[in-house]
Design a protein around this motif. Structure first.
Motif, PDB file in Angstrom:
ATOM      1  N   ILE A 185      16.718  57.348  49.537  1.00  0.00           N
ATOM      2  CA  ILE A 185      17.387  56.049  49.538  1.00  0.00           C
ATOM      3  C   ILE A 185      18.614  56.138  50.435  1.00  0.00           C
ATOM      4  O   ILE A 185      19.454  57.020  50.290  1.00  0.00           O
ATOM      5  CB  ILE A 185      17.795  55.645  48.112  1.00  0.00           C
ATOM      6  CG1 ILE A 185      16.543  55.439  47.269  1.00  0.00           C
ATOM      7  CG2 ILE A 185      18.638  54.380  48.130  1.00  0.00           C
ATOM      8  CD1 ILE A 185      16.807  55.000  45.868  1.00  0.00           C
ATOM      9  N   ASP A 186      18.700  55.216  51.355  1.00  0.00           N
ATOM     10  CA  ASP A 186      19.774  55.256  52.335  1.00  0.00           C
ATOM     11  C   ASP A 186      20.826  54.209  51.981  1.00  0.00           C
ATOM     12  O   ASP A 186      20.600  53.026  52.146  1.00  0.00           O
ATOM     13  CB  ASP A 186      19.159  54.974  53.718  1.00  0.00           C
ATOM     14  CG  ASP A 186      20.218  54.727  54.752  1.00  0.00           C
ATOM     15  OD1 ASP A 186      21.314  55.278  54.606  1.00  0.00           O
ATOM     16  OD2 ASP A 186      19.930  53.987  55.705  1.00  0.00           O
ATOM     17  N   ILE A 187      21.941  54.670  51.465  1.00  0.00           N
ATOM     18  CA  ILE A 187      23.013  53.741  51.078  1.00  0.00           C
ATOM     19  C   ILE A 187      23.984  53.572  52.256  1.00  0.00           C
ATOM     20  O   ILE A 187      24.419  52.468  52.571  1.00  0.00           O
ATOM     21  CB  ILE A 187      23.793  54.294  49.857  1.00  0.00           C
ATOM     22  CG1 ILE A 187      22.858  54.611  48.684  1.00  0.00           C
ATOM     23  CG2 ILE A 187      24.936  53.353  49.465  1.00  0.00           C
ATOM     24  CD1 ILE A 187      22.539  53.502  47.765  1.00  0.00           C
ATOM     25  N   VAL A 246      19.501  62.768  42.617  1.00  0.00           N
ATOM     26  CA  VAL A 246      18.607  61.869  41.877  1.00  0.00           C
ATOM     27  C   VAL A 246      18.676  60.489  42.532  1.00  0.00           C
ATOM     28  O   VAL A 246      19.776  59.960  42.746  1.00  0.00           O
ATOM     29  CB  VAL A 246      19.054  61.735  40.393  1.00  0.00           C
ATOM     30  CG1 VAL A 246      18.098  60.837  39.624  1.00  0.00           C
ATOM     31  CG2 VAL A 246      19.170  63.089  39.742  1.00  0.00           C
ATOM     32  N   ALA A 247      17.517  59.925  42.858  1.00  0.00           N
ATOM     33  CA  ALA A 247      17.498  58.605  43.503  1.00  0.00           C
ATOM     34  C   ALA A 247      16.822  57.605  42.573  1.00  0.00           C
ATOM     35  O   ALA A 247      15.761  57.878  42.001  1.00  0.00           O
ATOM     36  CB  ALA A 247      16.734  58.678  44.817  1.00  0.00           C
ATOM     37  N   PHE A 248      17.448  56.463  42.437  1.00  0.00           N
ATOM     38  CA  PHE A 248      16.931  55.413  41.536  1.00  0.00           C
ATOM     39  C   PHE A 248      16.863  54.107  42.306  1.00  0.00           C
ATOM     40  O   PHE A 248      17.768  53.774  43.065  1.00  0.00           O
ATOM     41  CB  PHE A 248      17.908  55.284  40.358  1.00  0.00           C
ATOM     42  CG  PHE A 248      17.738  54.039  39.524  1.00  0.00           C
ATOM     43  CD1 PHE A 248      16.835  54.002  38.470  1.00  0.00           C
ATOM     44  CD2 PHE A 248      18.509  52.905  39.775  1.00  0.00           C
ATOM     45  CE1 PHE A 248      16.701  52.853  37.693  1.00  0.00           C
ATOM     46  CE2 PHE A 248      18.380  51.760  38.994  1.00  0.00           C
ATOM     47  CZ  PHE A 248      17.470  51.736  37.952  1.00  0.00           C
ATOM     48  N   GLU A 249      15.761  53.376  42.115  1.00  0.00           N
ATOM     49  CA  GLU A 249      15.666  52.057  42.754  1.00  0.00           C
ATOM     50  C   GLU A 249      14.939  51.115  41.807  1.00  0.00           C
ATOM     51  O   GLU A 249      13.937  51.499  41.202  1.00  0.00           O
ATOM     52  CB  GLU A 249      14.917  52.163  44.088  1.00  0.00           C
ATOM     53  CG  GLU A 249      14.789  50.812  44.763  1.00  0.00           C
ATOM     54  CD  GLU A 249      14.385  50.931  46.234  1.00  0.00           C
ATOM     55  OE1 GLU A 249      15.138  51.518  47.016  1.00  0.00           O
ATOM     56  OE2 GLU A 249      13.305  50.427  46.564  1.00  0.00           O
ATOM     57  N   GLN A 255      20.009  50.091  43.897  1.00  0.00           N
ATOM     58  CA  GLN A 255      19.718  51.432  44.429  1.00  0.00           C
ATOM     59  C   GLN A 255      20.879  52.338  44.066  1.00  0.00           C
ATOM     60  O   GLN A 255      22.035  51.948  44.211  1.00  0.00           O
ATOM     61  CB  GLN A 255      19.605  51.402  45.947  1.00  0.00           C
ATOM     62  CG  GLN A 255      18.445  50.592  46.478  1.00  0.00           C
ATOM     63  CD  GLN A 255      18.486  50.541  47.991  1.00  0.00           C
ATOM     64  OE1 GLN A 255      19.477  50.114  48.584  1.00  0.00           O
ATOM     65  NE2 GLN A 255      17.415  50.964  48.635  1.00  0.00           N
ATOM     66  N   MET A 256      20.562  53.527  43.632  1.00  0.00           N
ATOM     67  CA  MET A 256      21.646  54.453  43.253  1.00  0.00           C
ATOM     68  C   MET A 256      21.226  55.875  43.600  1.00  0.00           C
ATOM     69  O   MET A 256      20.077  56.271  43.382  1.00  0.00           O
ATOM     70  CB  MET A 256      21.893  54.334  41.748  1.00  0.00           C
ATOM     71  CG  MET A 256      22.880  55.308  41.187  1.00  0.00           C
ATOM     72  SD  MET A 256      24.583  54.812  41.519  1.00  0.00           S
ATOM     73  CE  MET A 256      24.905  53.844  40.092  1.00  0.00           C
ATOM     74  N   VAL A 257      22.150  56.631  44.156  1.00  0.00           N
ATOM     75  CA  VAL A 257      21.934  58.064  44.386  1.00  0.00           C
ATOM     76  C   VAL A 257      23.010  58.794  43.599  1.00  0.00           C
ATOM     77  O   VAL A 257      24.196  58.457  43.698  1.00  0.00           O
ATOM     78  CB  VAL A 257      22.039  58.408  45.892  1.00  0.00           C
ATOM     79  CG1 VAL A 257      21.929  59.911  46.103  1.00  0.00           C
ATOM     80  CG2 VAL A 257      20.964  57.685  46.692  1.00  0.00           C
ATOM     81  N   VAL A 258      22.588  59.776  42.802  1.00  0.00           N
ATOM     82  CA  VAL A 258      23.536  60.565  42.014  1.00  0.00           C
ATOM     83  C   VAL A 258      23.357  62.025  42.418  1.00  0.00           C
ATOM     84  O   VAL A 258      22.239  62.540  42.441  1.00  0.00           O
ATOM     85  CB  VAL A 258      23.261  60.411  40.492  1.00  0.00           C
ATOM     86  CG1 VAL A 258      24.262  61.210  39.676  1.00  0.00           C
ATOM     87  CG2 VAL A 258      23.284  58.940  40.088  1.00  0.00           C
ATOM     88  N   ILE A 259      24.451  62.682  42.775  1.00  0.00           N
ATOM     89  CA  ILE A 259      24.361  64.072  43.233  1.00  0.00           C
ATOM     90  C   ILE A 259      25.327  64.915  42.409  1.00  0.00           C
ATOM     91  O   ILE A 259      26.457  64.500  42.131  1.00  0.00           O
ATOM     92  CB  ILE A 259      24.715  64.186  44.741  1.00  0.00           C
ATOM     93  CG1 ILE A 259      23.775  63.318  45.570  1.00  0.00           C
ATOM     94  CG2 ILE A 259      24.643  65.640  45.216  1.00  0.00           C
ATOM     95  CD1 ILE A 259      24.136  63.194  47.038  1.00  0.00           C
ATOM     96  N   GLY A 260      24.863  66.065  41.998  1.00  0.00           N
ATOM     97  CA  GLY A 260      25.743  66.937  41.224  1.00  0.00           C
ATOM     98  C   GLY A 260      25.178  68.331  41.171  1.00  0.00           C
ATOM     99  O   GLY A 260      24.078  68.595  41.656  1.00  0.00           O
ATOM    100  N   ARG A 261      25.949  69.201  40.593  1.00  0.00           N
ATOM    101  CA  ARG A 261      25.489  70.586  40.476  1.00  0.00           C
ATOM    102  C   ARG A 261      24.741  70.743  39.161  1.00  0.00           C
ATOM    103  O   ARG A 261      25.234  70.345  38.109  1.00  0.00           O
ATOM    104  CB  ARG A 261      26.685  71.523  40.511  1.00  0.00           C
ATOM    105  CG  ARG A 261      27.248  71.632  41.901  1.00  0.00           C
ATOM    106  CD  ARG A 261      28.535  72.378  41.887  1.00  0.00           C
ATOM    107  NE  ARG A 261      28.650  73.193  43.090  1.00  0.00           N
ATOM    108  CZ  ARG A 261      29.748  73.820  43.441  1.00  0.00           C
ATOM    109  NH1 ARG A 261      30.805  73.770  42.688  1.00  0.00           N
ATOM    110  NH2 ARG A 261      29.785  74.524  44.542  1.00  0.00           N
ATOM    111  N   ARG A 262      23.569  71.328  39.249  1.00  0.00           N
ATOM    112  CA  ARG A 262      22.735  71.617  38.080  1.00  0.00           C
ATOM    113  C   ARG A 262      22.575  70.389  37.172  1.00  0.00           C
ATOM    114  O   ARG A 262      22.718  70.463  35.958  1.00  0.00           O
ATOM    115  CB  ARG A 262      23.317  72.794  37.299  1.00  0.00           C
ATOM    116  CG  ARG A 262      23.246  74.101  38.081  1.00  0.00           C
ATOM    117  CD  ARG A 262      24.046  75.201  37.460  1.00  0.00           C
ATOM    118  NE  ARG A 262      25.453  75.047  37.774  1.00  0.00           N
ATOM    119  CZ  ARG A 262      26.008  75.417  38.934  1.00  0.00           C
ATOM    120  NH1 ARG A 262      25.278  75.988  39.851  1.00  0.00           N
ATOM    121  NH2 ARG A 262      27.288  75.249  39.153  1.00  0.00           N
TER     122      ARG A 262
END
Ligand SMILES: Nc1nc2c(ncn2[C@@H]2O[C@H](COP(=O)(O)OP(=O)(O)OP(=O)(O)O)[C@@H](O)[C@H]2O)c(=O)[nH]1
Length: 385
Positions: free
Chosen positions: A88-90, A291-294, A358-365
């Motif tokens: 997903i391209d924000i 994690v990508a959500f749409e 649309q949402m992208v969530v990035i994190g460690r573990r």
């Protein structure tokens, strides 16, 4: 510096011609970064200047890029290439160009999605740069390549300098945006972040407006200098506070070295590779999960989003960004989270495009399923129709 000037320092003037070739070949095998840089600087530059804009997730790259696109002061016709990690391209939707892939009011944007250009899509990078050069009636004056937040700029610079692009563009500048507000926090010390700073010509401290007092800024500057003595450091707030001419196509700036060795902030041996690595390796190096959500079918419910998502986000979340459609709200919500800070803004939906979230969530573990469940629970259900 001109090669001849350097040779003249060491040999009588009559021997300059005969010694020049020998001198060059000696420098080429040198491992000393300064010598390699001097040799690079001796070559004339050709083609369109390119900035590689790097910096960790949420550091402020897109904000700076928008400032560059919105400012007439530099007088340059700038084209941008945006590389997003997830499917997903924000970012390119948040850039101040009306339609990516189209030449608009002097600015053109091309998006490179689903892969990191430093490791997976180098061929696409070559093609995209060629496309951006041919987009308008004449080539742009300047190209900015915004990398993903976890990219290593070294392979990108190599691609630009060692592919067929070398005849058409030259690397003017590697600019690393560093989040001054978060830099001193232990979880912001990442392999990718250190590599980005080491490969940068200039470090731009963003978010200095969030720091309290000059001493807080000084502590951040000292941290940067501890890892990269003599770094060229600038500071900005939301991309403001620096003359853009200091960043774009500065006459006489050296070309970026192809092979500058680097040392990490804590002095440990370098683990960064300039060789392409697999995308999964690249992300897992710092333990990042994306994690990508749409959702196109239904809007989200704002109260649930606040209660079930924002207030319950696990501390491992490092970055989130979303373009959100809320039930009962005519405007688009732009959600941005960096570390513990988040911001919500509203703007118009692009004309002619269907609404969606649309949402992208990035994190460690991160626990992907947990994040996905939290987002799914925000979707308006049958009971609310
Ligand atoms: N207070 C403050 N906020 C900033 C500044 N620069 C950026 N931000 C905010 O930080 C958030 C992330 O900024 P972006 O420009 O999207 O960061 P990015 O580096 O492009 O992020 P990624 O695409 O995830 O790599 C947004 O909410 C911005 O408004 C700054 O100088 N000061």
């Amino acid at each position: 510096m001109d090669v001849r000037e350097r040779v003249e320092d060491r040999v009588p003037p009559e021997d300059v011609e005969s010694n020049e070739a020998r001198h060059n070949s000696q420098v080429l095998v040198e491992t000393d970064a300064a010598a390699v840089d001097r040799l690079e600087g001796a070559f004339p530059t050709r083609g369109v200047p390119v900035m590689v804009l790097t910096g960790m997730l949420g550091a402020g790259k897109t904000t700076l890029l928008n400032r560059i696109l919105q400012s007439p002061e530099h007088g340059l016709r700038v084209a941008v290439l945006v590389n997003e990690l997830g499917e997903i391209d924000i970012d390119s939707q948040l850039l101040d160009v009306e339609q990516p892939e189209v030449d608009v009011e002097g600015a053109a944007a091309i998006r490179l999605s689903n892969g990191c250009i430093c490791c997976t899509i180098n061929n696409s990078l070559v093609e995209a740069v060629k496309r951006v050069l041919n987009m308008g009636e004449r080539p742009p004056d300047y190209v900015v390549i915004e990398t993903t937040g976890v990219a290593d700029p070294a392979p990108i610079v190599s691609t630009l300098q060692e592919s067929e692009l070398d005849d058409h563009v030259y690397v003017d500048h590697v600019l690393c945006v560093v989040d001054a507000y978060h830099l001193l926090e232990p979880e912001y010390d990442t392999v990718a972040g250190r590599s980005q700073m080491q490969h940068a010509d200039t470090i731009l401290l963003s978010k200095v407006d969030l720091l309290e007092g000059a001493e807080a800024v000084q502590r951040v500057v000292e941290r940067v200098l501890a890892g990269k003595p003599n770094a060229r450091i600038l500071q900005a707030s939301r991309g403001h506070g620096i003359p853009l001419r200091l960043l774009l196509d500065v006459p006489g700036r050296r070309r970026v070295s192809k092979s500058a060795p680097h040392v990490h902030v804590d002095g440990e041996a370098c683990a960064c590779s300039t060789e392409p690595s697999s995308p999964s390796e690249h992300l897992t190096l710092d333990g990042f999960v994306s994690v990508a959500f749409e959702c196109r079918e239904q809007p989200l419910v704002l109260s649930r989003f606040r209660r079930d998502f924002v207030s319950r986000l696990p501390p491992e979340v490092y970055r989130a960004k979303g373009l959100l459609w809320f039930d009962g709200y005519p405007l688009r919500f732009v959600f941005q989270l960096c570390g513990r800070r988040f911001q919500v803004e509203q703007d118009e939906w692009p004309a002619g495009q269907p609404r969606k979230s649309q949402m992208v969530v990035i994190g460690r573990r991160l626990d992907r399923e947990q994040i996905m469940r939290m987002l799914l629970s925000c979707i308006r259900g049958d009971e609310q129709r």
